[in-house]
Design an enzyme around this catalytic site. Structure first.
Site, PDB file in Angstrom:
ATOM      1  N   GLU A  42      26.342  43.749  50.702  1.00 30.41           N
ATOM      2  CA  GLU A  42      24.885  43.876  50.570  1.00 30.41           C
ATOM      3  C   GLU A  42      24.401  43.403  49.200  1.00 30.41           C
ATOM      4  O   GLU A  42      25.187  43.206  48.267  1.00 30.41           O
ATOM      5  CB  GLU A  42      24.463  45.318  50.821  1.00 30.41           C
ATOM      6  CG  GLU A  42      25.098  46.279  49.828  1.00 30.41           C
ATOM      7  CD  GLU A  42      24.162  47.382  49.420  1.00 30.41           C
ATOM      8  OE1 GLU A  42      23.023  47.073  49.021  1.00 30.41           O
ATOM      9  OE2 GLU A  42      24.576  48.554  49.485  1.00 30.41           O
ATOM     10  N   LYS A 103      13.133  45.357  47.717  1.00 25.99           N
ATOM     11  CA  LYS A 103      14.252  46.122  48.268  1.00 25.99           C
ATOM     12  C   LYS A 103      13.960  46.311  49.754  1.00 25.99           C
ATOM     13  O   LYS A 103      13.079  47.088  50.116  1.00 25.99           O
ATOM     14  CB  LYS A 103      14.369  47.480  47.560  1.00 25.99           C
ATOM     15  CG  LYS A 103      15.441  48.402  48.171  1.00 25.99           C
ATOM     16  CD  LYS A 103      15.478  49.764  47.470  1.00 25.99           C
ATOM     17  CE  LYS A 103      16.298  50.771  48.264  1.00 25.99           C
ATOM     18  NZ  LYS A 103      16.240  52.124  47.712  1.00 25.99           N
ATOM     19  N   VAL A 123      21.670  48.882  53.047  1.00 27.09           N
ATOM     20  CA  VAL A 123      22.691  49.035  54.087  1.00 27.09           C
ATOM     21  C   VAL A 123      22.074  48.782  55.468  1.00 27.09           C
ATOM     22  O   VAL A 123      22.629  48.032  56.278  1.00 27.09           O
ATOM     23  CB  VAL A 123      23.344  50.431  54.023  1.00 27.09           C
ATOM     24  CG1 VAL A 123      24.168  50.719  55.273  1.00 27.09           C
ATOM     25  CG2 VAL A 123      24.223  50.537  52.775  1.00 27.09           C
ATOM     26  N   ASP A 154      12.690  62.654  52.760  1.00 29.86           N
ATOM     27  CA  ASP A 154      13.188  61.288  52.594  1.00 29.86           C
ATOM     28  C   ASP A 154      14.577  61.178  53.228  1.00 29.86           C
ATOM     29  O   ASP A 154      15.552  61.733  52.725  1.00 29.86           O
ATOM     30  CB  ASP A 154      13.261  60.984  51.085  1.00 29.86           C
ATOM     31  CG  ASP A 154      13.651  59.541  50.769  1.00 29.86           C
ATOM     32  OD1 ASP A 154      14.181  58.854  51.667  1.00 29.86           O
ATOM     33  OD2 ASP A 154      13.429  59.122  49.626  1.00 29.86           O
ATOM     34  N   SER A 156      17.207  58.272  54.653  1.00 30.96           N
ATOM     35  CA  SER A 156      17.433  56.826  54.608  1.00 30.96           C
ATOM     36  C   SER A 156      17.496  56.195  55.991  1.00 30.96           C
ATOM     37  O   SER A 156      18.079  56.762  56.928  1.00 30.96           O
ATOM     38  CB  SER A 156      18.734  56.537  53.867  1.00 30.96           C
ATOM     39  OG  SER A 156      18.965  55.145  53.824  1.00 30.96           O
ATOM     40  N   ALA A 157      16.932  54.996  56.088  1.00 30.06           N
ATOM     41  CA  ALA A 157      17.022  54.206  57.324  1.00 30.06           C
ATOM     42  C   ALA A 157      18.466  53.789  57.611  1.00 30.06           C
ATOM     43  O   ALA A 157      18.774  53.356  58.726  1.00 30.06           O
ATOM     44  CB  ALA A 157      16.137  52.968  57.214  1.00 30.06           C
ATOM     45  N   ASP A 158      19.335  53.948  56.630  1.00 27.95           N
ATOM     46  CA  ASP A 158      20.758  53.628  56.863  1.00 27.95           C
ATOM     47  C   ASP A 158      21.305  54.443  58.032  1.00 27.95           C
ATOM     48  O   ASP A 158      22.135  53.958  58.808  1.00 27.95           O
ATOM     49  CB  ASP A 158      21.599  53.944  55.615  1.00 27.95           C
ATOM     50  CG  ASP A 158      21.243  53.066  54.422  1.00 27.95           C
ATOM     51  OD1 ASP A 158      20.429  52.127  54.586  1.00 27.95           O
ATOM     52  OD2 ASP A 158      21.777  53.325  53.325  1.00 27.95           O
ATOM     53  N   LYS A 175      25.815  58.780  48.870  1.00 25.75           N
ATOM     54  CA  LYS A 175      25.601  58.960  47.434  1.00 25.75           C
ATOM     55  C   LYS A 175      25.542  60.429  47.040  1.00 25.75           C
ATOM     56  O   LYS A 175      24.931  61.243  47.709  1.00 25.75           O
ATOM     57  CB  LYS A 175      24.324  58.247  47.022  1.00 25.75           C
ATOM     58  CG  LYS A 175      24.497  56.764  47.185  1.00 25.75           C
ATOM     59  CD  LYS A 175      23.661  56.006  46.205  1.00 25.75           C
ATOM     60  CE  LYS A 175      23.634  54.575  46.644  1.00 25.75           C
ATOM     61  NZ  LYS A 175      22.970  54.429  47.950  1.00 25.75           N
TER      62      LYS A 175
HETATM   63  N1  PSU Z   1      25.718  51.436  47.065  1.00 24.19           N
HETATM   64  C1  PSU Z   1      25.728  51.349  45.697  1.00 24.19           C
HETATM   65  N2  PSU Z   1      24.527  51.167  45.065  1.00 24.19           N
HETATM   66  C2  PSU Z   1      23.343  51.040  45.771  1.00 24.19           C
HETATM   67  C3  PSU Z   1      23.349  51.122  47.201  1.00 24.19           C
HETATM   68  C4  PSU Z   1      24.571  51.319  47.793  1.00 24.19           C
HETATM   69  O1  PSU Z   1      26.781  51.455  45.058  1.00 24.19           O
HETATM   70  O2  PSU Z   1      22.283  50.866  45.137  1.00 24.19           O
HETATM   71  C5  PSU Z   1      22.036  50.979  47.978  1.00 24.19           C
HETATM   72  C6  PSU Z   1      22.272  50.593  49.446  1.00 24.19           C
HETATM   73  O3  PSU Z   1      21.597  49.380  49.664  1.00 24.19           O
HETATM   74  C7  PSU Z   1      21.670  51.710  50.266  1.00 24.19           C
HETATM   75  C8  PSU Z   1      20.565  52.142  49.346  1.00 24.19           C
HETATM   76  O4  PSU Z   1      21.228  51.291  51.526  1.00 24.19           O
HETATM   77  O5  PSU Z   1      21.229  52.162  48.078  1.00 24.19           O
HETATM   78  C9  PSU Z   1      19.974  53.472  49.754  1.00 24.19           C
HETATM   79  O6  PSU Z   1      18.632  53.453  49.442  1.00 24.19           O
HETATM   80  P1  PSU Z   1      17.642  54.575  50.038  1.00 24.19           P
HETATM   81  O7  PSU Z   1      18.197  55.867  49.502  1.00 24.19           O
HETATM   82  O8  PSU Z   1      16.283  54.241  49.471  1.00 24.19           O
HETATM   83  O9  PSU Z   1      17.724  54.475  51.520  1.00 24.19           O
HETATM   84 MN    MN Z   2      14.474  56.729  51.170  1.00 23.41          MN
END
Ligand code: PSU
Ligand code: MN
Length: 318
Positions: A42, A103, A123, A154, A156-158, A175
């Site tokens: 990604e 993003k 992702v 919140d 994630s769409a992941d 994370k």
């Molecule tokens: N893995 C990492 N660093 C990142 C991400 C993943 O080591 O920044 C990114 C990925 O693209 C994942 C995003 O989809 O963080 C999650 O963002 P959000 O919490 O806004 O869905």
């Molecule tokens: Mn989010």
């Protein structure tokens, strides 16, 4: 626009797996047509997750490690409106320093393409484009998930993309900034397998283990490939292969939590919300830890790239 080389364009006609609206690099296209292993990578972690110049170093290391494992790397982004699987090295380098990069999660892809934006894919968006190319394995750092209840709503769409798109996401779990028990529950609700790679505990990104059990454990790339292939055969969508952060770089949970509390407070004071939350917290954690979270992030991304390459080799041989 699609890219073809030599006889590859003809072979593509028979290959119903690559969508015609997608730009696929000649090397990636040739590998896919021949049934050889390809690993998607990604670009959000390059454009938004890691600081310059570590981001470019990590992007290049991940690609090199996928190759060393015997697969072809395909970094994914929307290149000024063109959804692309397999950026050139010059494009990766440009993205690592570009300003104002969008993003893009799954919901943002249409606008990014229609309005000809330069967008890094998260992702969820990377899975969608990888699948459109016929790529089955994807390596990243950590997936997004459910944020903590104290924070603004919140999720994630992941997670939803994992529920419907048959791509194996190799990561260090979700994370550590997230609510991991809730994230795992949602994955179960959505029918997403979570495979622990040589671990019984769900990895928490920088923190090697979250003291939460993984529903299934695999011991080898071959076992991971077998479990994922069976899931997809029976109509399943995506799956998570979770590999703990390498020991030498992993951060003890207690230490991490102190930094996280402070980073979250800063985020609230700065009124950060939506897609800016994750990049804000990752940046603040790198500062508060004196670079230790950054070193951990780097170590886990490259380890995941190697493992993804190994699993892609197994899947291609099956
Ligand atoms: N893995 C990492 N660093 C990142 C991400 C993943 O080591 O920044 C990114 C990925 O693209 C994942 C995003 O989809 O963080 C999650 O963002 P959000 O919490 O806004 O869905
Ligand atoms: Mn989010």
């Amino acid at each position: 626009m699609t890219v073809g080389v030599g006889g590859v364009e003809d072979a593509h006609c028979e290959n119903a797996m690559i969508e015609p609206w997608l730009t696929v690099s000649p090397e990636v296209r040739a590998s896919l047509v021949a049934g050889r292993p390809v690993v998607a990578l990604e670009s959000t972690l390059v454009a938004h997750g890691l600081p310059w110049p570590t981001n470019l170093e990590v992007a290049r290391e991940a690609e090199a490690d996928v190759r060393a494992a015997g697969a072809v790397p395909a970094t994914v982004a929307v290149w000024h409106g063109a959804p692309t699987v397999g950026l050139t090295d010059a494009q990766v380098a440009e993205l690592a320093q570009a300003k104002g990069v969008l993003k893009a999660s799954r919901r943002d892809l249409g606008a990014a393409v229609g309005l000809k934006r330069l967008a890094a894919t998260t992702v969820s968006a990377t899975m969608a484009l990888a699948h459109a190319a016929g790529v089955r394995v994807f390596a990243t750092g950590g997936i997004g998930g459910a944020h903590r209840e104290e924070e603004m709503f919140d999720i994630s769409a992941d997670l939803t993309e994992l529920s419907r798109t048959p791509v194996l996401v190799v990561c260090a779990g979700a994370k550590s900034i997230l609510d991991l028990p809730r994230t795992l529950e949602i994955l179960e609700t959505l029918g997403v397998p979570v495979l622990g790679y040589r671990t019984d505990e769900f990895p928490a990104f920088y923190v090697a283990a979250a003291k939460l059990p993984v529903p299934a454990r695999v011991e080898s790339p071959a076992e991971a490939a077998a479990a994922f292939a069976a899931h997809v055969r029976m109509g399943g969508g995506g799956a998570v292969l979770a590999r703990p952060c390498p020991d030498a770089a992993a951060i003890p949970a207690a230490e991490f939590h102190e930094w996280l509390c402070e980073a979250e407070q800063d985020a609230q004071e700065a009124r950060v919300s939506g897609p800016r939350v994750t990049p804000f917290l990752l940046k603040r954690l790198a500062e508060l830890s004196g670079g230790r979270t950054l070193a951990a992030n780097r170590a886990l991304v490259v380890a995941n790239a190697t493992l993804a390459g190994e699993v892609a080799v197994e899947l291609a041989g099956a």
